[in-house]
Design an enzyme around this catalytic site. Sequence first.
Site, short mmCIF file in Angstrom:
data_model
loop_
_atom_site.label_atom_id
_atom_site.label_comp_id
_atom_site.label_asym_id
_atom_site.label_seq_id
_atom_site.Cartn_x
_atom_site.Cartn_y
_atom_site.Cartn_z
N HIS A 237 0.37 5.87 2.45
CA HIS A 237 -0.99 6.16 2.93
C HIS A 237 -2.04 5.27 2.25
O HIS A 237 -1.93 4.93 1.09
CB HIS A 237 -1.34 7.64 2.77
CG HIS A 237 -1.30 8.17 1.38
ND1 HIS A 237 -1.52 9.50 1.10
CD2 HIS A 237 -1.06 7.59 0.19
CE1 HIS A 237 -1.43 9.69 -0.20
NE2 HIS A 237 -1.14 8.55 -0.77
N ASN A 238 -3.01 4.88 3.06
CA ASN A 238 -4.14 4.07 2.63
C ASN A 238 -3.77 2.67 2.17
O ASN A 238 -4.55 2.00 1.49
CB ASN A 238 -4.94 4.78 1.53
CG ASN A 238 -5.53 6.08 2.03
OD1 ASN A 238 -5.07 7.16 1.66
ND2 ASN A 238 -6.53 6.00 2.89
#
Length: 336
Positions: A237-238
């Site tokens: 994520h991210n």
Amino acid sequence: MLTLKDLATQFELAFKGDGDTLITGIGTLANAQSGQLAFLANSKYTQQLSNTKASVVVLSETDALDCPCACLISKDPYTSFARISVLFDSDENLAEGIHSTAVIHSTANVSASARIGAFVVIGEHAVIADNASIYAHCNIGQHCFVDELCVLMPRVTLVKRVRLGKRVRIHSGAVLGADGFGIAMHQGNWIKVAQLGGVQIGDDCEIGANTTIDRGAIEDTILENDVRLDNQIQIGHNVYIGAHTAIAGCVAIAGSTRIGKYCLIGGAAGIVGHIEITDKVIVGAMSLITHSIYEAGEYVSGTPMQPKAEWRKNAVRFKQLDNMARALKSLTKTKE
């Protein structure tokens, strides 16, 4: 059916030989048969040129001097071959329209020119743009956007809040927009951190089979334009990946890492989270990247293959390196 002259004209290449030579398919330099086109881009295979049975070979001007058959002459034979090869891709397109078994939510917006295959599920407020092709058993979750000319092969899943740019191609089994790995320890137990972001994929990206791209915790996970991912890659994520970067199979990238433009990541490499890799970095296969890289160049880690008996001896010595270094330093001081 294409001729030598057709290809030369379409791709602006010089040619040698009979312009009416027919080309019916693609083959390797060693195994091509009459009617097929091959290429020579690596000097390692030059010796195969004299015995090739290909009708046409794509090669450099220098190699054309020794070519026994018709040829297309290119400054970059491999790139020219790649562009030509697309013409021989015989994949059948989906039938026009929406298959009768597809399930589409009443709030979804599907273009009249999109092709939707069997047992596709399209969720709330999803958008499928013009000329997109969604093959059988794909699942497009809520608030996903699939832009023009995207192709999703069978059993692709867009979980939620995934936005695809134009001409994105995703291969079977890929999952985009699943929860990121966000957990917090509290009194001896893990607490899940809600993953409220999404995934943004730029134009002209390709994502390999069984690759997973997690949605962001708060902001989005982002791939810029023309990123190419092989099979079985994990993107946490991210993560942010710059344009034109290519990543080979089985690479794992932990959350919140930023990777620059025009990077090449070798197979099975591991990249820890919360670091930055600048533009034009090459990471060798099976390397472990544990800290940020701020200068372009080639980086590798690990030991090369060697006979097992030698490796075992060296593995023991690795544990002794600190003591050996201290002893050497002490000896140097004594001599001084």
